[in-house]
Each structure stands twice: as structure tokens, then as C-alpha cells.
Design an enzyme around this catalytic site. Structure first.
Site, PDB file in Angstrom:
ATOM      1  N   ASP A   6       0.881  -1.169   0.000  1.00  0.00           N
ATOM      2  CA  ASP A   6       0.000   0.000   0.000  1.00  0.00           C
ATOM      3  C   ASP A   6       0.916   1.216   0.000  1.00  0.00           C
ATOM      4  O   ASP A   6       1.529   1.527   1.022  1.00  0.00           O
ATOM      5  CB  ASP A   6      -0.894  -0.034   1.251  1.00  0.00           C
ATOM      6  CG  ASP A   6      -1.711   1.243   1.425  1.00  0.00           C
ATOM      7  OD1 ASP A   6      -2.356   1.400   2.474  1.00  0.00           O
ATOM      8  OD2 ASP A   6      -1.698   2.100   0.513  1.00  0.00           O
ATOM      9  N   LYS A  68       3.007  11.529  -3.174  1.00  0.00           N
ATOM     10  CA  LYS A  68       2.065  10.752  -3.996  1.00  0.00           C
ATOM     11  C   LYS A  68       1.186  11.688  -4.805  1.00  0.00           C
ATOM     12  O   LYS A  68       0.743  11.368  -5.913  1.00  0.00           O
ATOM     13  CB  LYS A  68       1.195   9.885  -3.080  1.00  0.00           C
ATOM     14  CG  LYS A  68       0.225   8.975  -3.809  1.00  0.00           C
ATOM     15  CD  LYS A  68      -0.361   7.973  -2.844  1.00  0.00           C
ATOM     16  CE  LYS A  68      -1.480   7.171  -3.481  1.00  0.00           C
ATOM     17  NZ  LYS A  68      -1.993   6.137  -2.578  1.00  0.00           N
ATOM     18  N   GLU A 145      -7.262   0.689  -4.709  1.00  0.00           N
ATOM     19  CA  GLU A 145      -7.302   0.633  -3.244  1.00  0.00           C
ATOM     20  C   GLU A 145      -8.627   0.159  -2.653  1.00  0.00           C
ATOM     21  O   GLU A 145      -8.625  -0.715  -1.789  1.00  0.00           O
ATOM     22  CB  GLU A 145      -6.893   1.991  -2.658  1.00  0.00           C
ATOM     23  CG  GLU A 145      -5.395   2.177  -2.698  1.00  0.00           C
ATOM     24  CD  GLU A 145      -4.948   3.630  -2.637  1.00  0.00           C
ATOM     25  OE1 GLU A 145      -5.747   4.465  -2.185  1.00  0.00           O
ATOM     26  OE2 GLU A 145      -3.805   3.915  -3.038  1.00  0.00           O
ATOM     27  N   ASP A 168     -13.047   4.976   1.380  1.00  0.00           N
ATOM     28  CA  ASP A 168     -11.608   5.006   1.647  1.00  0.00           C
ATOM     29  C   ASP A 168     -11.099   6.444   1.660  1.00  0.00           C
ATOM     30  O   ASP A 168     -10.900   7.051   0.607  1.00  0.00           O
ATOM     31  CB  ASP A 168     -10.896   4.183   0.551  1.00  0.00           C
ATOM     32  CG  ASP A 168      -9.395   4.141   0.729  1.00  0.00           C
ATOM     33  OD1 ASP A 168      -8.734   3.510  -0.116  1.00  0.00           O
ATOM     34  OD2 ASP A 168      -8.875   4.728   1.694  1.00  0.00           O
TER      35      ASP A 168
END
Lengths: 574, 512
Positions: A6, A68, A145, A168
Site C-alpha cells: 500500500d 504521492k 485501493e 476510503d
């Protein structure tokens, strides 16, 4: 050995499928969460993880976090005398995780499943794969994800039939997916999200409020030290409020002390605009899945930010019931990635579960509509692949030129949901030379092929001649060519990475330095002395010296932080 | 992808999508899913992408087929269901939610509240606010109307996802019902607030009403991109249409051409945003003017304005319900002679229009000209009284599925001797306070008493409608009975089609 990773905005995790279960692998500090931060040390070596995170406050110009968000772009980050692309920073994290896994498993790790937000664009996905390559990992499969979270969940309910929604909310992105599990087939019905909404934004709102409340001058924002410390304080307060009723943000700068007290209700009010933004993707996902909220069996939470009571309350009110969070939301995505890794390795225990995924956005070209004799309306988006159709998918549509003897047909490829092509994202262009002749004889078949990893291939076939022209969506800004990847891989491999076995102490030292910066007065002096002593012990390179010194140092740091808390709490009650 | 039309009069062949899944016609949704799952596990999606796609296509069609079988089965037991007197459980707009787990930790009243009720209350508040806005300058002020909608969306009471969706659905239904005072501003305001114009498929969840509004948005865009001269002219006319005083005769003569042009090009949009009474007024005046001057009406070779072709019924409370061409299938008792049978007329899809040789241009989006006659909201029966209304009516709340349900109950076998015909029967339906059908009055018969009876019967067997439905409805149902061509004729038809329009074979397909 394949692992599941992850690669998060705030934290990264690595896990493996072993003995019929998914297991998280701890890093050199014994923690399963590795902060997604990179820092260059005084001696030029690279630090990854907690130590780098601490240094984000003490040495902000040598450290980087939350990169990211820049994946898929060309942004260069300068750390000391190094320059890094976002893929390279991510690769450094991945290398560190790879080393942790090899240490824990006692065997080399060559391949990984890396997760990406379901909403990640083509360019962002490619950048993630490039990062994997730069870390020496083969990345054949990227996993969305929310799908990973669902996998972690679904596996526990292997023989049931259930429909659920995964909510999420991570550090930087927000993803909603609606999934259907039946007969051991996990089907994604729909995906939606917001690429710029996450826990970091909640922290940002607190920082803004702090500025407002104290009427701080705007130039404070350009002070990197100050901002990092303030952010860390705000982050701390946000986290405390998930467990304690009150929290405070305290910081001193240029001689003045600033403080802000807040409780949970206050936090909710401050972050109300962000909470509102959570609604739209949820509604869209339900729409696309053609399901009503009552038809969902479960609402699953993933991502650290879902720990916030304000977020949980919002979710409960949106659906009229409480969500499930049986699995630690920080860990659920990595565990799901491990499940997929196990599937890929064809582990016998997992032979049963199959997954299908969907295209997260519509793909099409721009076309014209005829209004009158010579009047045309240009730029309408005509989808060839609709959002949320099952992938892999291949669809073809036929198009004709506007006029007779038109020399070429310009095919512009777009991704998005707007009616007008200009409001969507342009991915690429294909020029098809036509043979001439009447417009209606000059049809061109345009085929879009979209694979499980979200890579798009466009093929245009001229009907008259049966000739085909192909376009693989490349040429995105920020894309690295194979050669560039090879070159950068070599460059990264030559970097001096801080030795793993010394990471624990390095992190401790960094923590001490960070605290030193925050303290004042006598306590600060005392800490300063202890830091110097510990550094000396480390320099002896003698385990018998620095290990006990390290333990003592850690105890001291813990004590100071605890004291500090008591100190603050005491002020509170007055 | 196999066509949706399957002719059930031929010998029972197992459809190929079922064969692909290894099933026969006894399959139901569960067995289809199981078969799909079993076959899916044998495929590697990455290396066998086309095999996967083939399987997936079969699976999707099979599920649709299974749904249809279930629906068919329900129709044959519909009589029993109609006997119920208990109020319907469904929410008026076919979206319902039940509050699930009881409150434990937090005493948040919003968790337990019924989303349908929440949305209804929000909508009431909105319509009350909107009725204020129909006065004076506020009627044209889009930002005020936007605020009225946003106020409800931002309200604490409308956090529940289902409630918000129902609220949006109510706005869609309100607009799709046809013009009412203020609807032109409301249309623009709602498009902006809900983002209907930018998010292509958002309206898809609202069924028929959604598709009407969607079409209007497409038409509005086409309106915007017209050449400047035409667009400005059209905008001026729209402005003049909003005035209540009668138009000047000379101006009218000039304007009429463009008005008819607009009505032909943008029928749905005009239907939602322009007062039909005003249009009729202009037309009546124009006829007089022309008569006086002895000149023929000067509308070139425009297609006949779609208004005159068919009329829809406008509900007394202002909502239009469209009857659909219904499929009346002769199940048993088919004679081998050319027996009259009714076939469902499917609207032509956009790609087929694009292949039409008269255009030969790139794919056209959205508008299907065949729909235009069905969609017109400009009817001539209601008088000028409607125009003066300044209170937002509550929508009748009747859903397409409810209409379909009634239509599916129509059980009528037209005798072969009667020959082919197009039938239409129109009824006024009055509901009691509990929503049950109290009175049915035939407004216009089809000429076939048996058909009229069957329709009346079907309406009468309806379950009580939800309380939110309007008290008075006007419904019509149509059916087309064609002589079924025999083999020779069919072959001739196919050959004719082939010769006529070679470009039709070039229709874009969604290939697997």
C-alpha cells in the site's frame, strides 16, 4: 516471492500472504506503518520513514512528504544536492519496504502488487509502475485501493453473498467503490472519488483556522520550519480528538507563543466544507452501480482519516446506519494487496476467489453534430467505453468525416464525464489519413481496448483500405521512457541508503532533534546534552555502548513528551 | 450484443447467451451467476481478454433476460396482487430506504428518520420558496432560484444519500412535467446546481423523466451553438413570448417563421420552458392575420411542427404522463394465418441515425427525432388558465414503472377479422384519499370497445397509489396491430431494406 504494497500519501505498508492469511511486515523500527517521507541526512545518506518524517520538521529543505500527490507529473523535488522526480521518491520508499520484507521473510522479493487510488489517471498509474521498476520490483498488476480493502474484507466472508460500499479516505485521496461478492466472485460495480481530498486537507483547514484566529501574517507561510511544526501540531491535535475530548495546538515563533484549543465539535465545524465534499462521490458511485443505499449490506471504512469521529458521523448520517470498521482502516488496503499477491502466486488456499474490476472513467473522442445545412456543433464528447463497465474491455464505434474529400480524420482521445470534450482530460491524438472521396464512404472504425491495469490502446481502421493505425496512450507529461527508467535505476542504486540495522537509532535521534526544536528553557538544555551524549555513543559503533544508551535516551524522550503533556493539561484546567 | 427484440413466436431455441453459460431456459438469476462464476474462474482475464469479454457479454444479457422472465411471471399473477388494500410500500419515486440499525451510541435523530419523508419535507420547503420567486423581477433571477435549491441541499436534514437523490428526482419530475411559470429559470438553475449539463449520465437514474430533461439539455446546447444571427433572433422571440400583452401583427408575421423553426428544432426544450398557451395565442393570431391579408402562411419547407402530430395529455395538476406504445402480445392461440399481432416499436438508437445516408456525417449524439412527437408538451386542451398559475403544483408522482405495470395488465386479443389498426384510449382517473382508484372516465375511445374495456380494466386493477400521487390523473394507452408478414413478404422486406439503404450496414456497433 510476491508481496502486496500500500503506497500511501502519508504512510506505506507491505504485507504478504502466508499460511492462508494476509500478514503485515514490520519495518526496522518494528512498526507496520512506514511514513511516506524521504530525507537526506547530514552525511548525504538517504533516510526513509519515521526518521525522515521527524526531519520534515527540523530540516524541511532536505526532506519531502506527501509526494504521492505529484505522481504523474514532472515535479522535481530538491533535497540537499539531490533532485528527485515523484517516481524516484516513491521508489525510495518501495526499496525500503522491499528490504524490510526480505529481512523478515529471509528470501529475495522480486515482484509486488502495488495499490493505487481507483481514480488514478493513466499517467499516475504509469508513474506508480515506474516507481516499482525503479525499486527493482516487477509490477505486473496494479490494484485499486478500494478493491483491495474489499478483498481484505470479502475473504473473511468467503462463502457469502454480499454487497458493500468501501469508503476510503486516506491521507491524500478519497475513493468510493461499490462491490458485489457472490459465489467467490468479487465484482466491482462502480468507482468514484476525489483525488484531492484526504486527511492532509483536514490538517490544512486547522492550519488555516490557526492563522485566522491569531491573525498571523501571510509571510509566516513561507517559513518552512514554522509551517512544518504547525502542521505537525495540527495533525497531532486532529488525531488526539479521535480519542480525547479536547486538544490544543501550540507553537512559538519569533519569541511569541500561540495556542488554540479545540474540541471535537469545533473540529467538525472547521472542516465542514471538506465533509460536504464527501457526499458527491458516494452519490455518484451508488448511481453508477444502480443500487440504493438500502441494498448495501455493509459500509466498509478504509484509510486513516476514517478514524475521525466527524467522518464516521457523516458516513452514518449519509447511509442511515453505522459503518463497519472491524479491520484496522490503516491496514486494510495493504492486507487486501497481500490477498491479491497470494492470488497471483496461485496459492492453493485462495484458488477460489476471482475478481473483476471496472473502468473508473469514460473514454471517448470528440465528435461533431450537424445543426443545419452548413452549421456544425463541434467538440461533443462521444464515449466509446463508458465508466464502470467491466474491464478488460474492447469497444468499437464507427465515425465519418464531416466533408467530402477530407484529407484526414483527427481523433482526439479524452477521458471524463462531461458532455463537451473540452471539459474532459485529453489523453492523446491520432491522425488518420483518408483516401479521399465521399464522406459517407470514408468511415473509420475506432476501437478502444482498456486492460485490467487501466492502460488504453486506440486502434483506428480505415474501412476502405482496411489499414489500421494504433496509439498506445503514451506521451503524457511526466512519463519516463524505458531507457530513462534504466538510467535512473542505476543512479538510485548508487545512492547511499542509511543502514537498516541502524535505522532505529537514527529515528530516535531525529525525534530528539525535533523535540529539541519545540522546547525552550532548561528542559531544552537538558535534552541538548542528552542528544550529544547519545550521538557520541553511536559514533563508537559499539553495540554494547549505544544500545543501552539508546534505550535510556528513548525513555527520556518519552518522559519529556509525557511531562509536556501534563504541563499543557495543567494549564488547561486553570 | 444480441438485440433486445426476440420473437417468441418461433420454435423454442435456447438463446445463445444461455448456451454460452451452459444453461437452458430454466435458468434464473442465481444459476446464471453461479455459471458465470464457475466459467470466470477458468479464465485468465489478462491473457484471455477476448474470451473474458465474450463471457461477460453473455452474462450481462442473461441477467437482463432473467429479469424479464421474472417480470413476465409477475404479470400473470398480477390479478392477485391487485386485490390488496394495504397502502403501497414503495415511495412515489421508486426509491426507498429503511432506517436500519437502531441508534445505540449517538442519539442523532437524522439516523432514524425516513429518507423519503426528509426529501418530501425538503421539497415542500423548496416549492414554497419557489412560489414566492415567481413574482416580478425574481422570476428571471437565476441566482435566487439556485439559492432556493442549494439551501435545501445544504440543510442538515438532507445529509442522507437516499433523501438527496429523491429530492433531485422530484425536481426532475417537476421539470419534465412541462412548462409552469418560472420553469425556464428553474431549468437553468437546476442544471447548474445539480451539474446535469456537465455530468453526462447523472440524469440516467431518473428514468423517463430524466431522459426528457437530458434531451432538453442537449437541445439547449445545440441552441447555444447556432450561428449568431439565428440564435439572437431566437432569443428575441423567447423574450417576446414571455410578455403577456398580445404581439404586434407585423412583428408576429416576421416572428412566426422562427418560432416554428425553434419548435421543430428544440421541441423538448421548448416544451419545458415555454408557455404553451402563449404559443397557441400567437398561432391563432397569426392565422387571423394571414386570413385578413389573404396570404398563404409563409413557412417554407419546414417539417410540420411536431405539436400537431400527436397530443399528449396534460394532467389537471400540470404533470404530463406519457402513455407508451405498449406491447400487447398474443401468447397462446396464435393461428398460422397472418394473424394480427402487435409489435413493440423500439426507438432507433443514435448510431442508426448516424448511418442514415441523408446525413453521412459523424455520429450524432442524443436526439432521436422519432421521439419528438411523443415528447411534446405543448398541448392545446388546457386553456390560458394555466398560464396565470403562480403556485408550483405538486408533481403527480406517477412513475414509469407504475404506468408500465398498468400497461402490462392490458389483456386484449384483437380478433383477426378486425384487421390492422392503431388504437388509442384516453381516460381520466380519480383517486381516493387512500390512493385507490375511485373513478375512471373514458375521455376518448379507440374505436375498439374491447380494447377500451381492457385498458379500463387494467387501470382499475391497480394497487392503491402512494399518498403523494396526485388525486387526478389522465392516462392514455396506445397499441398498434399490424398484420404479421408471411415468409415471402418478410424476405421481400429484407431485400428491400438491403437495396434501399446500403449505408445502413455500416451502422456502428458496440462490438464485443
Amino acid at each position: 516471492m510476491i508481496v502486496g504494497i500500500d503506497l500511501g500519501t502519508t504512510n506505506s505498508l507491505i504485507a504478504v500472504w502466508e499460511n492462508g492469511a494476509a500478514r503485515l511486515i514490520p519495518n526496522s523500527l518494528g512498526e507496520v506503518l512506514t511514513p511516506s517521507c524521504v530525507s537526506v541526512d547530514e552525511d548525504g545518506s538517504i533516510l526513509v520513514g519515521r526518521a525522515a518524517r521527524e526531519r520534515l520538521q527540523t530540516h524541511p529543505l532536505q526532506s519531502a512528504g506527501a509526494f504521492k500527490r505529484h505522481m504523474g507529473s514532472d515535479k522535481i523535488t530538491r533535497l540537499g544536492k539531490h533532485s528527485f522526480r515523484p517516481e524516484e521518491l516513491s521508489a525510495l520508499i518501495l526499496r525500503s519496504l522491499k528490504a524490510d520484507a526480505e529481512a523478515a521473510l529471509g528470501q529475495p522479493v522480486h515482484e509486488a502488487i502495488i495499490t493505487v487510488p481507483a481514480y488514478f489517471s493513466d499517467a499516475q498509474r504509469k508513474a506508480t509502475r515506474a516507481a516499482g521498476q525503479l525499486a527493482g520490483l516487477k509490477v505486473e498488476r496494479l490494484l485499486n485501493e478500494p478493491t483491495a480493502a474489499a478483498l481484505a474484507y470479502g475473504i473473511h466472508q468467503r462463502d457469502s453473498e454480499t454487497r458493500f460500499l468501501v469508503f476510503d479516505l486516506g491521507g491524500g485521496t478519497f475513493d468510493v467503490s461499490v462491490l458485489d461478492l457472490f459465489e467467490q466472485v468479487m465484482e466491482v460495480r462502480a468507482s468514484a472519488g476525489d483525488n484531492f481530498l484526504g486527511g492532509e486537507d483536514f490538517v490544512g483547514m486547522l492550519v488555516d483556522r490557526f492563522f485566522d484566529q491569531h491573525k498571523l501574517a501571510p509571510h509566516f507561510r513561507s517559513d518552512a520550519h514554522f509551517m512544518q511544526r504547525l502542521r505537525a501540531q495540527a495533525e497531532g491535535a486532529k488525531r488526539s480528538l479521535s480519542e480525547a475530548p479536547k486538544a490544543s495546538i501550540r507553537i512559538s515563533h519569533e519569541g511569541s507563543d500561540y495556542a488554540m484549543e479545540l474540541d471535537e465539535a469545533e473540529l467538525e465545524k472547521i472542516c465542514a466544507p471538506l465533509l460536504k465534499r464527501l457526499r458527491d462521490p458516494v452519490e455518484r458511485a451508488l448511481r453508477d452501480a444502480n443500487l440504493k443505499s438500502a441494498e448495501l449490506d455493509n459500509i466498509v471504512l478504509a484509510g486513516g482519516a476514517t478514524r475521525m469521529p466527524a467522518v464516521r458521523r457523516m458516513v452514518a448520517r449519509m447511509f442511515g446506519r453505522f459503518p463497519s470498521c472491524d479491520i484496522n482502516p490503516d491496514e486494510v488496503v495493504a492486507l487486501g494487496a497481500a490477498v491479491q499477491a497470494g492470488l497471483k502466486a496461485r496459492d492453493a488456499a485462495l484458488d477460489e476467489v476471482v475478481m473483476t474490476d471496472v473502468a473508473p472513467y469514460s473514454l471517448g473522442i470528440d465528435t461533431s453534430m450537424q445543426l443545419g445545412a452548413d452549421a456544425y456543433s463541434y467538440g461533443h464528447f462521444d464515449p466509446i467505453i463508458e465508466r464502470n463497465c467491466v474491464v478488460p474491455v474492447s469497444r468499437v464505434k464507427r465515425y465519418f468525416p464531416l466533408r467530402d474529400n477530407q484529407p484526414a480524420l483527427e481523433i482526439n482521445v479524452f477521458q471524463g464525464e462531461s458532455r463537451m470534450a473540452a471539459d474532459n482530460i485529453k489523453l492523446g491524438q491520432l491522425m488518420v489519413k483518408l483516401a479521399g472521396g465521399k464522406a459517407e464512404d470514408n468511415g473509420v472504425d475506432v476501437r478502444f481496448t482498456y486492460d485490467v491495469n487501466g492502460l488504453l490502446q486506440v486502434e483506428a481502421t480505415i474501412l476502405k483500405t482496411s489499414q489500421a493505425v494504433t496509439l498506445l496512450i503514451e506521451g503524457n507529461p511526466g512519463m519516463l521512457s524505458e531507457q530513462e527508467i534504466a538510467e535512473r535505476f542505476a543512479a538510485l542504486s548508487e545512492l547511499k541508503i542509511h543502514p537498516r540495522d541502524r535505522m532505529e537509532w537514527r529515528a530516535l535521534l531525529a525525534r530528539g532533534e525535533r523535540m529539541y526544536q519545540q522546547l525552550r528553557g532548561r528542559l531544552r538544555e537538558q535534552l541538548g546534552m542528552q542528544i550529544a551524549r547519545f550521538e557520541q555513543a553511536l559514533e563508537t559503533q559499539d553495540k554494547r555502548q549505544f544500545v543501552p544508551a539508546g534505550r535510556a535516551f528513548q525513555e527520556m524522550l518519552d518522559q519529556i513528551e509525557h511531562q509536556d503533556f501534563i504541563h499543557h493539561a495543567a494549564e488547561h484546567d486553570e | 450484443m444480441s438485440e433486445q427484440e426476440t420473437e417468441h413466436d418461433s420454435a423454442t431455441e435456447v438463446p445463445n447467451f444461455l448456451v454460452r453459460l451452459g444453461l437452458d431456459e430454466s435458468a434464473d438469476a442465481r444459476t446464471i451467476r453461479r455459471a458465470y462464476a464457475r466459467l470466470l474462474k477458468q479464465i485468465d482475464q489478462e491473457s484471455q481478454a477476448d474470451v473474458f469479454q465474450d463471457l461477460r457479454a453473455a452474462y450481462e444479457v442473461a441477467l437482463q433476460w432473467a429479469d424479464h422472465q421474472v417480470w413476465l411471471a409477475q404479470q400473470t399473477t398480477a390479478e392477485q396482487a391487485a386485490k390488496q388494500l394495504a397502502p403501497a410500500q414503495d415511495a412515489p419515486l421508486a426509491v426507498s430506504d429503511e432506517a436500519a440499525a437502531p441508534l445505540t451510541l449517538e442519539q442523532d435523530p437524522a439516523l432514524a428518520a425516513d429518507p423519503d419523508l426528509l426529501s418530501w419535507e425538503a421539497f415542500e420547503r423548496f416549492t414554497a420558496a419557489a412560489s414566492m420567486l415567481t413574482q416580478g423581477r425574481m422570476l428571471r433571477d437565476q441566482s435566487l432560484w439556485q439559492d432556493a435549491i442549494t439551501r435545501e441541499l445544504d440543510d442538515e436534514r438532507l445529509v442522507n444519500v437516499t433523501a438527496r437523490t429523491i429530492f433531485e428526482a422530484r425536481v426532475v419530475h417537476l421539470l419534465s412535467g412541462g412548462w409552469q411559470l418560472g420553469h425556464d429559470t428553474l431549468f437553468a438553475a437546476a442544471c447548474t446546481v445539480f451539474g446535469w449539463a456537465t455530468e453526462r449520465r447523472r440524469l440516467a437514474q431518473f428514468g423517463y423523466a430524466g431522459s426528457v430533461v437530458n434531451r432538453a439539455i442537449d437541445e439547449r446546447h445545440m441552441f447555444e451553438v447556432q450561428p449568431d444571427g439565428e440564435r439572437e433572433m431566437h432569443q428575441k422571440i423567447l423574450g417576446r413570448l414571455t410578455r403577456t400583452d398580445p404581439p404586434d401583427a407585423d412583428q408576429l408575421r416576421r416572428d412566426m417563421f422562427y418560432l416554428e423553426q425553434m419548435l421543430a428544432r428544440f421541441p423538448t426544450l421548448m416544451g419545458l420552458t415555454v408557455d404553451p398557451a402563449r404559443v397557441e395565442q400567437w398561432r391563432a393570431m397569426h392565422k387571423l392575420v394571414e386570413k385578413k391579408q389573404g396570404k398563404p402562411v409563409q413557412i417554407d419547407d419546414l417539417p410540420e411542427p411536431v405539436l400537431e402530430q400527436s397530443s399528449s395529455s396534460k394532467l389537471p395538476v400540470g404533470l404530463i404522463i406519457m402513455g407508451l406504445l405498449m406491447l400487447v402480445r398474443l401468447l397462446s392461440g396464435l393461428s398460422s394465418d397472418p394473424a394480427p399481432s402487435a409489435r413493440r416499436i423500439e426507438p432507433r438508437i443514435a448510431e442508426q441515425i448516424a448511418a442514415d445516408p441523408s446525413f453521412g456525417k459523424p455520429v450524432r449524439l442524443g436526439m432521436d427525432p422519432d421521439y419528438a412527437p411523443l415528447l411534446t408538451a405543448l398541448e392545446k386542451k388546457e386553456g390560458a388558465g394555466q398560464a396565470a398559475r403562480n403556485v408550483m403544483p405538486t408533481p403527480s408522482g406517477l412513475t414509469k414503472s407504475q404506468l408500465d405495470e398498468i400497461g402490462a395488465r392490458i389483456d386484449y386479443k384483437r380478433p383477426a377479422s378486425a384487421g390492422p389498426a392503431k388504437l388509442r384510449a384516453e381516460f381520466d382517473v380519480q383517486l381516493s384519499l387512500s390512493g385507490a382508484v375511485a373513478k375512471i372516465t373514458r375521455i376518448q375511445g379507440s374505436g375498439d370497445a374491447g380494447f377500451d374495456e381492457a385498458v379500463e380494466d387494467a387501470i382499475g386493477k391497480s394497487k392503491p397509489f402512494p399518498p403523494a400521487t396526485a388525486r387526478k390523473l389522465r392516462l392514455y394507452y396506445t397499441a398498434e396491430y399490424k398484420r404479421r408478414p408471411n415468409k415471402a413478404e418478410r424476405r421481400a422486406e429484407i431485400n428491400a431494406a438491403r437495396d434501399e439503404a446500403p449505408a445502413r450496414t455500416a451502422a456502428p456497433e458496440a462490438a464485443q
